[in-house]
Design a protein around this motif. Structure first.
Motif, PDB file in Angstrom:
ATOM      1  N   LEU A  25       0.828  -1.268   0.215  1.00 55.91           N
ATOM      2  CA  LEU A  25      -0.034   0.002   0.011  1.00 55.91           C
ATOM      3  C   LEU A  25       0.853   1.093  -0.035  1.00 55.91           C
ATOM      4  CD1 LEU A  25      -2.411  -1.297   2.752  1.00 55.91           C
ATOM      5  CD2 LEU A  25      -3.146  -1.194   0.364  1.00 55.91           C
ATOM      6  N   GLU A  26       0.366   2.224  -0.885  1.00 54.70           N
ATOM      7  CA  GLU A  26       1.208   3.384  -0.742  1.00 54.70           C
ATOM      8  C   GLU A  26       1.114   4.518   0.503  1.00 54.70           C
ATOM      9  OE1 GLU A  26       0.551   6.848  -3.160  1.00 54.70           O
ATOM     10  OE2 GLU A  26      -1.044   5.793  -4.245  1.00 54.70           O
ATOM     11  N   SER A  27       1.957   5.519   0.630  1.00 54.08           N
ATOM     12  CA  SER A  27       1.829   6.400   1.439  1.00 54.08           C
ATOM     13  C   SER A  27       1.549   7.965   1.165  1.00 54.08           C
ATOM     14  CB  SER A  27       2.785   6.344   2.519  1.00 54.08           C
ATOM     15  OG  SER A  27       4.185   6.273   2.116  1.00 54.08           O
ATOM     16  N   ALA A 159      -7.773   6.510 -13.423  1.00 50.10           N
ATOM     17  CA  ALA A 159      -6.971   7.676 -13.576  1.00 50.10           C
ATOM     18  C   ALA A 159      -7.935   8.741 -13.301  1.00 50.10           C
ATOM     19  CB  ALA A 159      -5.932   7.969 -14.459  1.00 50.10           C
ATOM     20  N   LYS A 160      -7.855   9.787 -12.688  1.00 45.19           N
ATOM     21  CA  LYS A 160      -8.712  10.862 -12.356  1.00 45.19           C
ATOM     22  C   LYS A 160      -8.861  11.602 -13.807  1.00 45.19           C
ATOM     23  CE  LYS A 160      -8.838  11.897  -7.548  1.00 45.19           C
ATOM     24  NZ  LYS A 160      -7.823  11.613  -6.702  1.00 45.19           N
ATOM     25  N   ALA A 161      -9.955  12.217 -13.809  1.00 45.51           N
ATOM     26  CA  ALA A 161     -10.314  13.037 -15.210  1.00 45.51           C
ATOM     27  C   ALA A 161      -9.719  14.352 -14.748  1.00 45.51           C
ATOM     28  CB  ALA A 161     -11.856  13.195 -15.347  1.00 45.51           C
ATOM     29  N   VAL A 263       1.106  19.591  -8.447  1.00 47.26           N
ATOM     30  CA  VAL A 263       0.001  19.632  -9.359  1.00 47.26           C
ATOM     31  C   VAL A 263      -0.980  18.840  -8.711  1.00 47.26           C
ATOM     32  CG1 VAL A 263      -1.048  19.553 -11.483  1.00 47.26           C
ATOM     33  CG2 VAL A 263       1.163  20.563 -11.183  1.00 47.26           C
ATOM     34  N   THR A 264      -0.891  17.519  -8.535  1.00 43.61           N
ATOM     35  CA  THR A 264      -1.652  16.579  -8.235  1.00 43.61           C
ATOM     36  C   THR A 264      -2.258  17.004  -6.809  1.00 43.61           C
ATOM     37  OG1 THR A 264      -0.709  15.029  -9.723  1.00 43.61           O
ATOM     38  CG2 THR A 264      -2.091  14.065  -8.116  1.00 43.61           C
ATOM     39  N   PRO A 265      -1.325  16.923  -5.679  1.00 46.48           N
ATOM     40  CA  PRO A 265      -1.734  17.307  -4.266  1.00 46.48           C
ATOM     41  C   PRO A 265      -2.864  18.507  -4.224  1.00 46.48           C
ATOM     42  CG  PRO A 265       0.358  16.749  -4.228  1.00 46.48           C
ATOM     43  CD  PRO A 265       0.210  16.970  -5.784  1.00 46.48           C
TER      44      PRO A 265
HETATM   45  N1  PSU Z   1      -4.143  10.173  -7.945  1.00 41.40           N
HETATM   46  C1  PSU Z   1      -5.002  10.038  -6.882  1.00 41.40           C
HETATM   47  N2  PSU Z   1      -4.671  10.111  -5.498  1.00 41.40           N
HETATM   48  C2  PSU Z   1      -3.252  10.118  -5.242  1.00 41.40           C
HETATM   49  C3  PSU Z   1      -2.454  10.290  -6.469  1.00 41.40           C
HETATM   50  C4  PSU Z   1      -2.790  10.090  -7.735  1.00 41.40           C
HETATM   51  O1  PSU Z   1      -6.256   9.881  -7.218  1.00 41.40           O
HETATM   52  O2  PSU Z   1      -3.080  10.118  -3.817  1.00 41.40           O
HETATM   53  C5  PSU Z   1      -0.931  10.216  -5.928  1.00 41.40           C
HETATM   54  C6  PSU Z   1      -0.177   8.843  -6.002  1.00 41.40           C
HETATM   55  O3  PSU Z   1       0.798   8.804  -4.961  1.00 41.40           O
HETATM   56  C7  PSU Z   1       0.499   8.967  -7.348  1.00 41.40           C
HETATM   57  C8  PSU Z   1       0.724  10.464  -7.471  1.00 41.40           C
HETATM   58  O4  PSU Z   1       1.508   8.213  -7.550  1.00 41.40           O
HETATM   59  O5  PSU Z   1      -0.010  11.149  -6.895  1.00 41.40           O
HETATM   60  C9  PSU Z   1       1.229  11.055  -8.778  1.00 41.40           C
HETATM   61  O6  PSU Z   1       1.790  12.183  -8.619  1.00 41.40           O
HETATM   62  P1  PSU Z   1       2.433  12.836  -9.809  1.00 41.40           P
HETATM   63  O7  PSU Z   1       1.144  13.384 -10.843  1.00 41.40           O
HETATM   64  O8  PSU Z   1       3.067  14.118  -9.456  1.00 41.40           O
HETATM   65  O9  PSU Z   1       3.212  12.049 -10.549  1.00 41.40           O
END
Ligand code: PSU
Ligand code: MN
Length: 305
Positions: A25-27, A159-161, A263-265
């Motif tokens: 599981l990831e953190s 993956a998210k839209a 960007v993603t966070p």
């Molecule tokens: N997408 C989600 N929730 C998340 C992530 C992505 O819906 O928590 C996290 C995951 O850890 C993923 C990371 O590997 O963001 C991708 O970040 P980046 O787009 O910066 O590569």
């Protein structure tokens, strides 16, 4: 510097030594993907779900110069509340270990760590992908190249839209990554079961996915598999409802000049705020669902080996 800098929880060491199923599981989902306290509560529930399905959960993070394969509840709680945690991908994993920082592993880094530990299956929420406007920004997640390199089967809800899903599938194809929709033909879009895009492959059982995982190793193929598991119907947010929220969050990110790792966070946090928690409830439901499927695949792999 001969031993790998891995710190195994005793329970996980024992499961791996005796060939019992383990799910990584990831953190980053804990530190950068969800707000406190729901992040901690979800992390605990995901671990319980993996156990209930007959496997051992191994949450992975970097602390004190070592990669922890499995966290104690106290470590999980500390991580969920910590500030200034590094978001680790392939690029920064070794640097974080060398400098003794605290790091949360993304999909890419969790795959690397799981493989080093001998864990075949990893369950998460969503993977990173090709961002919209990537033609200008060049923002393509390192998760995609990792899937082409490291032999771990990753269970996600698509993956998210917030991403360009069509380009994400194209890049995965380029890297030779099998994208397997579970129980439907369409590639799921995280909060929604439907993306309007057909997935390249479809599986209807965990055992097919397990057999394909083992055959890839037999064939000497590098890289993992992406299992795209649709969110349960009762927890889904339809595409039409989430679409305008995504547009608003993307516009804010552009206006504020948010770039690279941030960007993603940023987008996840803004979407949680703009939906007043509805997106979070869906996110929790799909992660639990992925934990169950990941455990089922890990059990099949353990039985076949
Ligand atoms: N997408 C989600 N929730 C998340 C992530 C992505 O819906 O928590 C996290 C995951 O850890 C993923 C990371 O590997 O963001 C991708 O970040 P980046 O787009 O910066 O590569
Ligand atoms: Mn990025």
């Amino acid at each position: 510097m001969t031993d790998l800098p891995l710190a195994f929880a005793p329970e996980i060491r024992a499961a791996l030594d005796t060939g019992r199923p383990v799910v990584a599981l990831e953190s980053t989902i804990i530190t950068h993907g969800m707000p406190f306290p729901q992040n901690l509560e979800t992390a605990r529930r995901v671990e319980a779900e993996v156990r209930a399905a007959g496997a051992t959960p191994a949450t992975i993070a970097v602390m004190g110069g070592r990669i922890h394969i499995g966290l104690t509840d106290a470590e999980l709680e500390a991580l969920a509340q910590a500030t200034g945690v590094m978001k680790l991908s392939r690029a920064d994993l070794a640097f974080c270990l060398a400098t003794g920082g605290i790091g949360a592993t993304t999909v890419a880094a969790t795959m690397i760590c799981a493989h080093l530990a001998g864990i075949a299956v990893f369950a998460t929420g969503g993977i990173g992908g090709v961002h919209r406007g990537a033609g200008e920004s060049f923002d393509i997640s390192a998760d995609l190249t990792e899937l082409g390199l490291t032999p771990v089967t990753v269970v996600a809800a698509g993956a998210k839209a917030i991403l360009d899903l069509n380009k994400t599938l194209e890049v995965l194809e380029t890297h030779g990554v099998p994208v397997i929709a579970f129980g439907q033909d369409e590639f799921p879009a995280f909060w929604s079961r439907s993306s309007g895009l057909r997935a390249p492959l479809r599986a209807d059982s965990a055992s097919e996915i397990a057999r394909a995982h083992l055959l890839r190793a037999r064939l000497g193929l590098a890289g993992g598999q992406l299992v795209a598991n649709p969110i349960p119907a009762e927890a889904e947010i339809p595409r039409a409802a989430i679409g305008p929220v995504i547009e608003a969050a993307l516009a804010e990110a552009a206006a504020q000049g948010i770039a690279a790792k941030a960007v993603t966070p940023f987008l996840l946090a803004r979407i949680f705020e703009l939906t007043e928690g509805r997106s979070l409830a869906a996110n929790i439901a799909l992660v639990l669902n992925n934990a169950r499927l990941g455990a089922a695949i890990a059990c099949e792999i353990a039985a076949l080996r």
